[in-house]
Scaffold this motif. Structure first.
Motif, mmCIF file in Angstrom:
data_model
loop_
_atom_site.group_PDB
_atom_site.id
_atom_site.type_symbol
_atom_site.label_atom_id
_atom_site.label_comp_id
_atom_site.label_asym_id
_atom_site.label_seq_id
_atom_site.Cartn_x
_atom_site.Cartn_y
_atom_site.Cartn_z
ATOM 1 N N VAL A 47 0.861 -1.187 0.000
ATOM 2 C CA VAL A 47 0.000 0.000 0.000
ATOM 3 C C VAL A 47 0.898 1.239 0.000
ATOM 4 O O VAL A 47 1.783 1.366 0.845
ATOM 5 N N PRO A 48 0.693 2.142 -0.960
ATOM 6 C CA PRO A 48 1.545 3.338 -1.016
ATOM 7 C C PRO A 48 1.433 4.177 0.257
ATOM 8 O O PRO A 48 0.340 4.433 0.746
ATOM 9 N N PHE A 49 2.559 4.566 0.789
ATOM 10 C CA PHE A 49 2.671 5.457 1.956
ATOM 11 C C PHE A 49 2.041 4.896 3.229
ATOM 12 O O PHE A 49 1.737 5.652 4.136
ATOM 13 N N ILE A 50 1.846 3.581 3.313
ATOM 14 C CA ILE A 50 1.237 3.012 4.522
ATOM 15 C C ILE A 50 2.091 3.302 5.748
ATOM 16 O O ILE A 50 1.567 3.597 6.826
ATOM 17 N N ASP A 51 3.395 3.262 5.567
ATOM 18 C CA ASP A 51 4.304 3.525 6.680
ATOM 19 C C ASP A 51 4.120 4.945 7.224
ATOM 20 O O ASP A 51 4.104 5.160 8.430
ATOM 21 N N LYS A 52 3.940 5.897 6.335
ATOM 22 C CA LYS A 52 3.765 7.298 6.771
ATOM 23 C C LYS A 52 2.432 7.483 7.491
ATOM 24 O O LYS A 52 2.348 8.215 8.484
ATOM 25 N N TRP A 53 1.378 6.812 7.007
ATOM 26 C CA TRP A 53 0.088 6.888 7.677
ATOM 27 C C TRP A 53 0.169 6.282 9.073
ATOM 28 O O TRP A 53 -0.405 6.823 10.028
ATOM 29 N N VAL A 54 0.880 5.162 9.195
ATOM 30 C CA VAL A 54 1.038 4.522 10.503
ATOM 31 C C VAL A 54 1.767 5.460 11.461
ATOM 32 O O VAL A 54 1.368 5.610 12.618
ATOM 33 N N HIS A 55 2.823 6.099 10.991
ATOM 34 C CA HIS A 55 3.559 7.041 11.835
ATOM 35 C C HIS A 55 2.667 8.204 12.281
ATOM 36 O O HIS A 55 2.672 8.594 13.453
ATOM 37 N N THR A 56 1.915 8.760 11.344
ATOM 38 C CA THR A 56 1.036 9.884 11.673
ATOM 39 C C THR A 56 -0.005 9.481 12.711
ATOM 40 O O THR A 56 -0.242 10.204 13.684
ATOM 41 N N VAL A 57 -0.599 8.307 12.543
ATOM 42 C CA VAL A 57 -1.623 7.844 13.476
ATOM 43 C C VAL A 57 -1.023 7.502 14.841
ATOM 44 O O VAL A 57 -1.615 7.822 15.883
ATOM 45 N N MET A 58 0.160 6.871 14.858
ATOM 46 C CA MET A 58 0.791 6.528 16.142
ATOM 47 C C MET A 58 1.072 7.774 16.973
ATOM 48 O O MET A 58 0.740 7.833 18.154
ATOM 49 N N TYR A 59 1.693 8.764 16.362
ATOM 50 C CA TYR A 59 2.047 9.966 17.118
ATOM 51 C C TYR A 59 0.825 10.834 17.397
ATOM 52 O O TYR A 59 0.715 11.426 18.465
ATOM 53 N N GLY A 60 -0.094 10.900 16.449
ATOM 54 C CA GLY A 60 -1.329 11.637 16.693
ATOM 55 C C GLY A 60 -2.136 11.005 17.809
ATOM 56 O O GLY A 60 -2.666 11.687 18.694
ATOM 57 N N GLY A 61 -2.225 9.675 17.812
ATOM 58 C CA GLY A 61 -2.948 8.972 18.864
ATOM 59 C C GLY A 61 -2.304 9.158 20.228
ATOM 60 O O GLY A 61 -2.995 9.353 21.238
ATOM 61 N N THR A 62 -0.986 9.137 20.274
ATOM 62 C CA THR A 62 -0.286 9.341 21.543
ATOM 63 C C THR A 62 -0.529 10.747 22.069
ATOM 64 O O THR A 62 -0.809 10.935 23.264
#
Length: 157
Positions: A47-62
């Motif tokens: 999936v394109p840019f899945i890694d970047k979405w995961v990073h954004t969600v992890m830090y946003g969620g924290t």
């Protein structure tokens, strides 16, 4: 009683932070763990840019968890100074440290990526903005209300 040397936080202050923000600390520990384990190959890797979405969600969620626990404990609006330090600066700094450690200390298993750092910072910024907007519309707790009731019309106690 612990002796506080210089500007270092005392043992009781650290324990107090752990008690007030338990879920935030768990999120931070999960981020550190996920940042250094070797991830398995999955179909999501395509999936394109899945890694970047995961990073954004992890830090946003924290950062959202930090907001929620702060609100739960203090029930008052959050100052811009608090916001800048705890929800923007420190998580972003942690992200940069993790990316540098990935680049130089994992022997090629993980790579530090500045795009990941930007995605982490974006997650922190979005969470800080959302938290500021949401808590601005929530009712202020009894402590702040009592303090406001004691003030005269000119703002003196």
């Amino acid at each position: 009683m612990t002796k506080n040397k210089g500007n270092l936080p005392s043992k009781s202050n650290l324990i107090s932070l752990l008690k007030r923000y338990p879920l935030s600390w768990i999120c931070i520990a999960i981020i550190w763990y996920l940042s250094f384990f070797t991830p398995p190959q999955t179909q999501l890797d395509e999936v394109p840019f899945i890694d970047k979405w995961v990073h954004t969600v992890m830090y946003g969620g924290t950062c959202c968890m930090i907001w929620a626990e702060h609100w739960r404990h203090y029930r008052r609006s959050i100052s811009c100074k608090w916001l800048a330090l705890w929800c923007l600066l420190l998580p972003t700094l942690m992200s940069g440290i993790i990316e540098l450690l990935q680049a130089y200390c994992t022997e090629g298993r993980r790579s530090g990526d500045w795009a990941d750092f930007l995605a982490n910072a974006l997650g922190c910024a979005v969470a800080a903005l959302a938290g500021r907007l949401i808590t601005g519309h929530l009712p202020i707790g009894d402590r702040d209300k009592a303090a406001n009731d004691r003030c005269n019309s000119d703002g003196r106690q």
